[in-house]
Scaffold this active site. Structure first.
Site, mmCIF file in Angstrom:
data_model
loop_
_atom_site.group_PDB
_atom_site.id
_atom_site.type_symbol
_atom_site.label_atom_id
_atom_site.label_comp_id
_atom_site.label_asym_id
_atom_site.label_seq_id
_atom_site.Cartn_x
_atom_site.Cartn_y
_atom_site.Cartn_z
ATOM 1 N N GLY A 278 6.823 26.614 -13.119
ATOM 2 C CA GLY A 278 6.315 27.889 -13.620
ATOM 3 C C GLY A 278 5.400 27.793 -14.813
ATOM 4 C CD GLU A 320 12.464 22.248 -9.206
ATOM 5 O OE1 GLU A 320 13.297 21.705 -8.459
ATOM 6 O OE2 GLU A 320 12.368 23.487 -9.317
ATOM 7 N N PRO A 321 6.941 21.176 -11.870
ATOM 8 C CG PRO A 321 5.568 19.622 -12.963
ATOM 9 C CD PRO A 321 6.998 19.869 -12.555
ATOM 10 N NE ARG A 323 1.001 28.918 -11.398
ATOM 11 C CZ ARG A 323 0.892 29.917 -10.516
ATOM 12 N NH1 ARG A 323 -0.289 30.361 -10.196
ATOM 13 N NH2 ARG A 323 1.967 30.470 -9.989
ATOM 14 N NE ARG A 360 -1.981 32.485 -7.580
ATOM 15 C CZ ARG A 360 -2.484 32.838 -8.742
ATOM 16 N NH1 ARG A 360 -3.786 32.763 -8.968
ATOM 17 N NH2 ARG A 360 -1.699 33.242 -9.719
ATOM 18 C CE1 TYR A 364 2.344 36.637 -6.063
ATOM 19 C CE2 TYR A 364 0.656 34.941 -5.973
ATOM 20 C CZ TYR A 364 1.899 35.410 -5.614
ATOM 21 O OH TYR A 364 2.693 34.632 -4.813
ATOM 22 C CB CYS A 391 -12.197 44.192 8.310
ATOM 23 S SG CYS A 391 -13.454 43.345 9.252
ATOM 24 C CD GLU A 392 -7.027 44.842 3.537
ATOM 25 O OE1 GLU A 392 -6.513 45.786 2.920
ATOM 26 O OE2 GLU A 392 -6.690 44.488 4.678
ATOM 27 C CE1 TYR A 421 2.841 28.114 -5.072
ATOM 28 C CE2 TYR A 421 1.814 27.940 -7.236
ATOM 29 C CZ TYR A 421 2.893 27.729 -6.399
ATOM 30 O OH TYR A 421 4.023 27.119 -6.892
HETATM 31 C C1 LIG Z 1 7.564 27.837 -7.017
HETATM 32 C C2 LIG Z 1 8.592 26.949 -7.595
HETATM 33 C C3 LIG Z 1 8.218 25.927 -8.458
HETATM 34 C C4 LIG Z 1 6.799 25.675 -8.888
HETATM 35 O O1 LIG Z 1 6.242 26.742 -9.569
HETATM 36 P P1 LIG Z 1 4.810 26.543 -10.303
HETATM 37 O O2 LIG Z 1 4.515 27.889 -10.853
HETATM 38 O O3 LIG Z 1 3.851 26.132 -9.236
HETATM 39 O O4 LIG Z 1 4.997 25.497 -11.325
HETATM 40 C C5 LIG Z 1 9.205 25.088 -8.943
HETATM 41 N N1 LIG Z 1 10.502 25.254 -8.600
HETATM 42 C C6 LIG Z 1 10.888 26.242 -7.759
HETATM 43 C C7 LIG Z 1 12.318 26.368 -7.421
HETATM 44 C C8 LIG Z 1 9.958 27.125 -7.234
HETATM 45 O O5 LIG Z 1 10.357 28.097 -6.424
#
Ligand SMILES: *Cc1c(COP(=O)(O)O)cnc(C)c1O
Length: 463
Positions: A278, A320-321, A323, A360, A364, A391-392, A421
């Protein structure tokens, strides 16, 4: 981040429409290194290049729209995360951001682990040689087939997301005669400062088991009694595109409190915590992301401090990066088509892709930047909205940006920071052909995911 600036501008001096823009940039030809991949640069001729190859040659060889990934930058970012977290922590790249076999090989070579959340992602990872024990399997509704595939292939961990899944995974592991290493995903009640649709740590959401009212403690209780499971830790993921470490601080504190409660109740110190992904990136020059070493330092200090206070051994941390590794390393190259000036509003610039290659903005309300990359221009900047060919009317790629007012059909423009993404969420809406992903490095470009063809579309249409 809506700004209501109404700067004086060349074409719209009287009334500026509502929008996300600030003033026109001082130099509309400049490429902000915050939002562009490492080897992207403007050459002497004014053309932009990546990995030493000009965009005109890339467009000629691979067509448009297309995603170009700077392999040097991807590897550098992966390595920076790995180095920042060192040997006492693990970095799992979140495959859902963008996954292909080349990406898996780069990650493997750079010493990263991998998160997957479907059988398809798992198959891709395994087929490119990622060792199964370096893969984590996620998801709120894993099928029996997916759980079986994950256990049989020997994944390093399955992240359990519900009470039903605790039992399901335990049964399948037991019937396969094995014990599966698992973590339990908890929701910590942290509201990450980001767009509502992509924040995932409110209690009112589909993921995880709430820490509140003892749910997570009950999940641990059940997991510890089941022979098919080896509970190795607790998992928390608080949202997406986050810049402020405060949310991670609260999450870490609450997860460590659960570890202490588990120790008190069961006499077991769970050895791992996963703080999820995240971490935010710069989509525009207004975004200021943190460096991996700052993030690693901040997270390490928070966890160490909380564990000392609770008299717990510091667990092994994982992150868990997705993005933050792949996002900044790619741009989407488009050819400009129809240009439609709307007096007193803005100029609509249509490109040969759109919401099928970047959903996106529509999904978002995401912000992006854009630049004219086939040449430079001395013309005055004009306020534009870059739209697709679907078409949107919500088919918007870049909501508000400035491009030179002599922009013409046939010019090439590029949208940076589309590595995450975009291809992974691409669709065939209007039977669009999903664009290729081309890796560029040291003067060489090679397709890592090819462009879809009309034969591909017709092959699935068996009526
Ligand atoms: C989506 C997700 C991530 C990665 O999120 P990023 O915003 O891409 O860093 C990591 N862990 C879990 C469980 C996720 O669902």
């Amino acid at each position: 981040m809506s700004r209501s600036a109404h700067p004086a501008g060349p074409r719209h001096a009287d009334v500026w429409p509502e929008g996300h823009y600030s003033a026109p940039p001082a130099d509309v030809n400049a490429l902000d290194p915050k939002v562009w991949a490492q080897t992207v640069t403007r050459t002497d001729t004014g053309e932009v290049s990546v990995g030493g190859i000009g965009v005109a040659a890339l467009a000629e060889e691979f067509g448009t729209p297309a995603y170009f990934v700077d392999e040097t930058d991807f590897r550098a970012r992966a390595r920076a995360w790995r180095t920042a977290f060192g040997h006492d922590a693990d970095v799992f790249y979140a495959g859902k951001a963008f996954l292909s076999r080349a990406i898996v090989r780069w990650l493997h070579e750079e010493g990263l682990n991998l998160d997957v959340c479907s059988g398809g992602e798992l198959t891709t990872a395994l087929s490119a040689g990622m060792p199964a024990d370096r893969i984590a399997f996620h998801g709120n509704n894993k099928s029996t087939d997916e759980i079986t595939q994950a256990i049989e292939s020997g994944v390093g961990r399955i992240v359990l997301d519900s009470f039903q899944e605790i039992v399901r995974v335990a049964h399948i592991a037991q019937s396969l005669g094995t014990r599966q290493r698992v973590q339990i995903r908890v929701t910590v009640g942290v509201e990450a400062h980001t767009h509502e649709f992509i924040a995932t740590a409110h209690e009112d959401q589909k993921f995880g088991i709430a820490l509140a009212d003892g749910q997570a403690a009950e999940a641990v209780r059940r997991a510890l009694t089941l022979d098919g499971l080896e509970l190795i830790g607790i998992h928390s993921h608080i949202g997406s595109q986050i810049f402020d470490m405060a949310g991670f601080e609260v999450a870490a504190r609450r997860v460590v409190a659960l570890l202490a409660a588990v120790r008190d109740e069961h006499g077991v110190e769970l050895p791992e915590i996963d703080l999820g992904g995240g971490l935010g990136i710069a989509y525009t020059s207004d975004d200021d992301p943190r460096e991996p070493h700052e993030i690693a330092k901040a997270l390490g200090e928070i966890v160490t401090r909380e564990c000392e206070a609770a008299r717990l051994r510091t667990p092994r941390i994982s992150v868990e990066p997705g993005r933050a590794i792949v996002g900044p390393t790619a741009f989407t190259l488009y050819e400009v088509g129809t240009i439609k000036p709307l007096e007193g509003l803005r100029t609509y610039v249509s490109v040969d892709g759109g919401m099928s290659d970047n959903i996106r903005t529509a999904l978002y309300d995401a912000e992006y930047s854009v630049a004219l990359v086939s040449r430079t221009s001395d013309a005055e900047p004009m306020l534009v909205r870059v739209v697709g060919k679907h078409c949107e009317s919500g088919d918007i790629v870049v909501k508000d940006a400035f491009l030179p007012s002599d922009l013409a059909p046939g010019d090439l423009i590029a949208v940076p920071a589309t590595g995450a993404y975009c291809r992974s969420m691409a669709s065939n809406y209007n039977h669009a052909l999903r664009p290729p992903v081309v890796a560029v490095r040291d003067g060489e470009a090679r397709v890592i995911v090819r462009r879809e063809t009309e034969e591909d579309l017709l092959r699935l249409d068996v009526g």
